[in-house]
Design an enzyme around this catalytic site. Sequence first.
Site, short mmCIF file in Angstrom:
data_model
loop_
_atom_site.label_atom_id
_atom_site.label_comp_id
_atom_site.label_asym_id
_atom_site.label_seq_id
_atom_site.Cartn_x
_atom_site.Cartn_y
_atom_site.Cartn_z
N CYS A 19 48.57 47.14 34.57
CA CYS A 19 49.64 48.13 34.45
C CYS A 19 49.23 49.41 35.17
CB CYS A 19 49.90 48.43 32.98
SG CYS A 19 51.05 49.80 32.73
N CYS A 29 54.79 46.05 31.96
CA CYS A 29 53.89 46.05 30.81
C CYS A 29 54.70 46.41 29.56
CB CYS A 29 52.82 47.11 31.08
SG CYS A 29 51.74 47.51 29.72
N HIS A 59 38.62 40.80 47.77
CA HIS A 59 39.98 41.36 47.87
C HIS A 59 40.81 41.09 46.62
CE1 HIS A 59 39.52 41.42 52.56
NE2 HIS A 59 38.83 42.36 51.96
N SER A 101 36.22 32.67 58.86
CA SER A 101 36.50 34.11 58.90
C SER A 101 36.24 34.62 60.30
CB SER A 101 35.62 34.88 57.92
OG SER A 101 35.85 36.28 58.08
N CYS A 157 49.18 52.38 32.05
CA CYS A 157 48.17 52.42 30.97
C CYS A 157 46.92 51.62 31.30
CB CYS A 157 48.78 51.93 29.65
SG CYS A 157 49.03 50.15 29.58
N ILE A 204 42.38 35.50 48.18
CA ILE A 204 42.87 35.84 46.85
C ILE A 204 43.50 34.62 46.17
CG2 ILE A 204 43.35 38.26 47.47
CD1 ILE A 204 46.39 37.31 47.60
N ASP A 205 43.35 33.43 46.79
CA ASP A 205 44.19 32.29 46.41
C ASP A 205 43.66 31.44 45.27
OD1 ASP A 205 42.17 30.72 47.68
OD2 ASP A 205 43.17 31.03 49.61
ZN LIG Z 1 51.13 49.70 30.39
#
Ligand SMILES: [Zn+2]
Length: 249
Positions: free
Chosen positions: A130, A155, A122, A195, A133, A106-107
């Site tokens: 958010c 948010c 990932h 991995s 929403c 995720i880096d």
């Molecule tokens: Zn929101």
Amino acid sequence: MSLDEQVQRAADLIRHSHYMVAFTGAGHSTASGIPDFRSPGSGLWEKSNPMLVASIWAFSLNPKTFYRWIRPLVATLLEAAPNPAHLALASLEEMGYLKVIITQNIDNLQQRAGSRRVLELHGHVRAATCIRCYEEVLIDPAMEQLILDGKVPHCECGGVLKPNVILFGEQLPIRVLNAAMAEARRCDLILVAGSSLEVTPAADIPVLAVDCGAKAIIVNLQPTAFDGCADVVIHGDVAQVLPKIVEAL
Ligand SMILES: [Zn+2]
């Protein structure tokens, strides 16, 4: 077989490939100082039960605990820089061999190394969503500072913002997973780098590629269950081995 011979064999496979795909995991970024979540001693999972801090349930119930847990990781990500393994994959793409990278990381380091096509199974930390929403916002330096200060980002609607990383209990992003599986079926060579292939369904992707007829190269510090499926197996540090393979091309 010596390391040099294995490197030569890997380079030969790459040279003769028509559509090569790479699959990378945590070991790809350890040389950048990012701990492998699962290896003993990294601390990330040893101090906290992941289900209590990094699951979607924990996040919904107590985002503050999640952000307290992720704060040192965010600090590490901000300091990290791409390592020679990332740069080697970027070169392979530049040279026309590598068509896409499928990653469990995720880096964002692979993109920072210059790679253009990266499928992030990932998720990533470039944006947050958010949970009320579903508005998506970019994670900018102001939000990074908020997280480092121990605050929970919100948010405009008042809902809590969740980084676009896949937490325990969440499905992998289906469009990314489908795209990765299509690449696995299409490729004629898969390079697995850093991995241990222990986390499914991500780890099924190299197996799918081989089942569909692709050749395979694996470079990983430790032996893996996939080694028996691979044409070239190199037990070594990706940051040392991958640049050697690029040099041999
Ligand atoms: Zn929101």
